[in-house]
Scaffold this active site. Structure first.
Site, PDB file in Angstrom:
ATOM      1  N   ASN A  10      76.106  26.013 -41.809  1.00 22.57           N
ATOM      2  CA  ASN A  10      76.546  26.913 -40.737  1.00 22.57           C
ATOM      3  C   ASN A  10      77.612  26.162 -39.943  1.00 22.57           C
ATOM      4  O   ASN A  10      77.290  25.250 -39.186  1.00 22.57           O
ATOM      5  CB  ASN A  10      75.349  27.272 -39.849  1.00 22.57           C
ATOM      6  CG  ASN A  10      75.763  28.059 -38.608  1.00 22.57           C
ATOM      7  OD1 ASN A  10      76.911  28.510 -38.505  1.00 22.57           O
ATOM      8  ND2 ASN A  10      74.843  28.221 -37.675  1.00 22.57           N
ATOM      9  N   LYS A  12      79.408  27.244 -37.577  1.00 17.93           N
ATOM     10  CA  LYS A  12      79.546  27.707 -36.192  1.00 17.93           C
ATOM     11  C   LYS A  12      81.040  27.928 -35.901  1.00 17.93           C
ATOM     12  O   LYS A  12      81.759  28.366 -36.787  1.00 17.93           O
ATOM     13  CB  LYS A  12      78.873  26.716 -35.242  1.00 17.93           C
ATOM     14  CG  LYS A  12      77.436  26.405 -35.692  1.00 17.93           C
ATOM     15  CD  LYS A  12      76.624  25.640 -34.709  1.00 17.93           C
ATOM     16  CE  LYS A  12      75.213  25.443 -35.282  1.00 17.93           C
ATOM     17  NZ  LYS A  12      74.303  24.792 -34.358  1.00 17.93           N
ATOM     18  N   HIS A  96      70.669  33.835 -35.080  1.00 18.08           N
ATOM     19  CA  HIS A  96      70.752  32.408 -34.731  1.00 18.08           C
ATOM     20  C   HIS A  96      70.470  32.239 -33.234  1.00 18.08           C
ATOM     21  O   HIS A  96      70.856  33.087 -32.430  1.00 18.08           O
ATOM     22  CB  HIS A  96      72.131  31.853 -35.082  1.00 18.08           C
ATOM     23  CG  HIS A  96      72.167  30.360 -35.000  1.00 18.08           C
ATOM     24  ND1 HIS A  96      72.313  29.697 -33.808  1.00 18.08           N
ATOM     25  CD2 HIS A  96      72.039  29.413 -35.945  1.00 18.08           C
ATOM     26  CE1 HIS A  96      72.277  28.391 -34.026  1.00 18.08           C
ATOM     27  NE2 HIS A  96      72.114  28.194 -35.320  1.00 18.08           N
ATOM     28  N   GLU A  98      71.806  30.521 -31.036  1.00 20.23           N
ATOM     29  CA  GLU A  98      72.989  30.555 -30.169  1.00 20.23           C
ATOM     30  C   GLU A  98      73.416  31.993 -29.878  1.00 20.23           C
ATOM     31  O   GLU A  98      73.897  32.300 -28.789  1.00 20.23           O
ATOM     32  CB  GLU A  98      74.124  29.734 -30.813  1.00 20.23           C
ATOM     33  CG  GLU A  98      73.824  28.245 -30.699  1.00 20.23           C
ATOM     34  CD  GLU A  98      74.394  27.391 -31.808  1.00 20.23           C
ATOM     35  OE1 GLU A  98      75.300  27.854 -32.534  1.00 20.23           O
ATOM     36  OE2 GLU A  98      73.924  26.241 -31.952  1.00 20.23           O
ATOM     37  N   GLU A 168      64.322  27.344 -37.106  1.00 18.10           N
ATOM     38  CA  GLU A 168      65.210  26.459 -36.352  1.00 18.10           C
ATOM     39  C   GLU A 168      64.657  26.293 -34.927  1.00 18.10           C
ATOM     40  O   GLU A 168      64.973  27.112 -34.043  1.00 18.10           O
ATOM     41  CB  GLU A 168      66.619  27.040 -36.290  1.00 18.10           C
ATOM     42  CG  GLU A 168      67.287  27.152 -37.640  1.00 18.10           C
ATOM     43  CD  GLU A 168      68.803  27.012 -37.537  1.00 18.10           C
ATOM     44  OE1 GLU A 168      69.365  26.278 -38.353  1.00 18.10           O
ATOM     45  OE2 GLU A 168      69.407  27.631 -36.645  1.00 18.10           O
ATOM     46  N   GLY A 174      71.408  20.529 -32.905  1.00 16.73           N
ATOM     47  CA  GLY A 174      72.525  19.770 -32.344  1.00 16.73           C
ATOM     48  C   GLY A 174      72.106  18.656 -31.402  1.00 16.73           C
ATOM     49  O   GLY A 174      72.924  18.119 -30.661  1.00 16.73           O
ATOM     50  N   SER A 214      69.304  19.540 -36.729  1.00 16.06           N
ATOM     51  CA  SER A 214      69.664  18.122 -36.898  1.00 16.06           C
ATOM     52  C   SER A 214      69.331  17.583 -38.296  1.00 16.06           C
ATOM     53  O   SER A 214      68.952  16.419 -38.444  1.00 16.06           O
ATOM     54  CB  SER A 214      69.005  17.262 -35.812  1.00 16.06           C
ATOM     55  OG  SER A 214      69.472  17.661 -34.532  1.00 16.06           O
TER      56      SER A 214
HETATM   57  P1  13P Z   1      72.625  21.122 -36.396  1.00 13.94           P
HETATM   58  O1  13P Z   1      72.374  20.802 -37.851  1.00 13.94           O
HETATM   59  O2  13P Z   1      73.983  20.704 -35.940  1.00 13.94           O
HETATM   60  O3  13P Z   1      71.506  20.633 -35.526  1.00 13.94           O
HETATM   61  O4  13P Z   1      72.621  22.727 -36.274  1.00 13.94           O
HETATM   62  C1  13P Z   1      71.566  23.440 -36.806  1.00 13.94           C
HETATM   63  C2  13P Z   1      71.890  24.882 -36.808  1.00 13.94           C
HETATM   64  O5  13P Z   1      71.949  25.506 -35.756  1.00 13.94           O
HETATM   65  C3  13P Z   1      72.155  25.524 -38.099  1.00 13.94           C
HETATM   66  O6  13P Z   1      72.179  26.907 -37.968  1.00 13.94           O
END
Ligand code: 13P
Length: 255
Positions: A10, A12, A96, A98, A168, A174, A214
């Site tokens: 992903n 983003k 997601h 976010e 997640e 992150g 992560s």
């Molecule tokens: P990270 O791997 O950067 O922690 O992000 C995870 C994520 O949100 C994947 O959708």
């Protein structure tokens, strides 16, 4: 039935079209021809077309990071599932954290988008996960069960086996803090049980459940060794072709 592992990136809001092309060029031949693992990269909408073209003829598929639930219409800023398909996407990330946190995504809108994606032949990757404050007061299981149940509302049993879920935990995204593998395995098992209560154990056994938060090449082997974890949804470590290729080759990585 043995579930085919799925490694999904992903991106983003990272990478221009030129950068997406450069990623495709830099991705190793091994990753581009990987067997026994399904590989998907989800770039920003603007880079979907070029990435799909650049990866044509490889095993690597591309996906969207969200979609609208309508086929078309006066929905400024939105992208329909059919538009994603036309741009070359086979998958779409839905719900997601976010999007839930910053853009008002709800369990109800995730459910609408899930139905729309299936109607247009996209494989949805449905994200669920608890926030830190929910984990701290032992609400993790309730949050997960409700998110999964509401995502599946009205989805016919015969379509459920083809779905992908991603666990997640919001506090692990992150942050560099991965969820302990045994705990991630437990929650992925809970997701499968919740699906089984909705449609029975047969289709629930076919659903791929990914862990995200992560994920790095150093942790992937241990995560993939867990029986309920069928793959990973990867943010940061999917941005570099080299680290993404290491994740794709998870069964060759020694932690
Ligand atoms: P990270 O791997 O950067 O922690 O992000 C995870 C994520 O949100 C994947 O959708």
């Amino acid at each position: 039935m043995a579930r085919v592992p799925l490694m999904a990136g992903n991106w983003k809001m990272h990478k221009t079209r030129a950068e997406a092309r450069a990623f495709a060029d830099a991705l190793s031949a091994d990753a581009k021809s990987a067997r026994g693992v399904e590989v998907v990269v989800c770039p920003p909408f603007t880079a979907l077309g070029v990435l799909a073209e650049a990866l044509e003829g490889t095993v690597v598929k591309v996906g969207g990071q969200d979609c609208d639930s309508h086929d078309q219409g006066a929905y400024t800023g939105q992208t329909s599932p059919a538009m994603l398909r036309e741009a070359g996407a086979t998958h779409v990330i839905l719900g997601h954290s976010e999007r839930r946190q910053y853009y008002g995504e709800t369990d109800a809108s995730v459910n609408e988008k899930l139905k729309a994606s299936l109607k247009h032949g996209l494989v949805p990757i449905v994200c669920v996960g608890e926030k830190l404050e929910e984990r701290e007061v032992q609400l993790t299981d309730n949050v997960i069960i409700v998110q999964v149940q509401r995502a599946l509302s009205g989805i016919p049993a015969e379509q459920v086996g083809g779905l992908v879920f991603a666990y997640e935990p919001v506090w692990a995204i992150g942050t560099g803090k991965t969820c302990a593998s045994d705990e991630a395995n437990r929650v992925c098992g809970l997701i499968r049980e919740t699906i089984a209560r909705h449609v029975g154990p047969g289709p629930a056994d076919d659903v791929r459940i990914l862990y995200g938060g992560s994920v790095k090449p150093e942790t992937i082997a241990e995560q993939m060794a867990q029986p309920q974890i069928d793959g990973a949804l990867v943010g940061g470590a999917s941005l570099e072709a080299e680290s993404f290729a290491k994740l794709v080759a998870f069964d060759q990585v020694t932690a």
